[in-house]
Scaffold this motif. Sequence first.
Motif, short mmCIF file in Angstrom:
data_model
loop_
_atom_site.label_atom_id
_atom_site.label_comp_id
_atom_site.label_asym_id
_atom_site.label_seq_id
_atom_site.Cartn_x
_atom_site.Cartn_y
_atom_site.Cartn_z
N ASP A 1 27.30 64.30 8.54
CA ASP A 1 28.63 64.15 7.94
C ASP A 1 28.51 63.52 6.56
O ASP A 1 27.58 62.76 6.29
N HIS B 1 31.11 61.80 3.39
CA HIS B 1 32.42 61.46 2.83
C HIS B 1 32.23 61.00 1.39
O HIS B 1 31.22 60.42 1.03
N HIS C 1 31.33 59.71 12.82
CA HIS C 1 31.55 61.16 12.86
C HIS C 1 30.25 61.89 13.18
O HIS C 1 30.23 62.83 13.97
MG MG Z 1 33.79 63.08 8.71
#
Ligand code: MG
Length: 385
Positions: free
Chosen positions: A234, A236, A268
Amino acid sequence: MSGCYALIVAAGRGRRFGAERPKQYAELAGVPVLRHALAAFAGHPEVAGVLAVIHPDDTGLYAAAAEGLDLLAAVPGGDERQQSVALGLDALTPFAPDRVLIHDGARPFASPALISRVIAALEGADGALPVLPVTDTLKRVEHGRVAATVDRASLARAQTPQGFRFEAIRAAHASHAGQAMTDDAALAEAAGLAVAAVDGDPGNVKITTQDDLDAAARELAGLPPEYRTGSGFDVHRFGPGDHVTLCGVEIPHDRGLVGHSDADAGLHAITDALLGAIAAGDIGDHFPPSEPQWKGAPSRIFLAHAARLLAERGGKVVNVDLTLICERPKIGPHREAMAASVAEILGIEAARVGIKATTTERLGFTGRGEGLAAQAVVTVALSGG
Ligand code: MG
């Protein structure tokens, strides 16, 4: 002849089991759980006869479970276990037993040695109870708070078969009819009988849930748990803010992470790894970003959901290995708190959660400080097969 009879209590409805038939009739290694229990006693040289107490609705199931075994005719039980035992003792009376072994029909693995130990202990006592030591630390919890640690030295876990002098237990049942007791040994204690403790058998498990049944089937088949691995990744983007949230831990920083939820890339990645291990899709399938209810949501609910899906499949997390990739903030000082946080959400020990951090030598988007990436590997053990 020993005059020792076995009473197998199998009248329960097994409501906790959630299956269409009571748990004692669920299939284990090709035959009903109850048949294993009946056969253990019917085949024991010191047991003169075996009588089952069953629910009146289960006559057909019982006939199939008992087929070909040398047993006394089963009798119908009552609404409560205690009533069923009393009815079974009444039915045994014409055989003039001097001792009786009372056993749960949902315990399929009573070994010949265990049965012999209980019978032998009746030489010097009115009753005999197989027990196992308590290994977990015990706490007294009041109103959601831990009030005290309980000394476990004098505590033990009770199993069956519980053995008794026949007339003594029959009289105890008669004098305590209508008073609910947790088991026959409790009734014997209330009646002032001397009940000896004998070594129980850890393998003598009670089948209460589907997981118990699956684990027992794998055990019987000599199968190890099935191990599976999943991976998750993941990213961000950094944006305005004064902290980032990673693995549920708030870390002060001169920037924040941008995302629909709390943008916790660590949780996540772990959630996706866990979902991947059980082939249950990805985090976006379960919590679509298009749904406003997940805006700003704490990501622990995503991981807790994945953990619940795993538990429903009879699985356990073996370990988590997470790598966080960024130049800043520094992860090192928060590693322990992050591992503790992940472990708490998953219900495992922190020693099973590895948190690592690396930079990309100022290369790429993480190197330029545009965003942060997380990569996770999760191993799970499935006992369900
Ligand atoms: Mg995420």
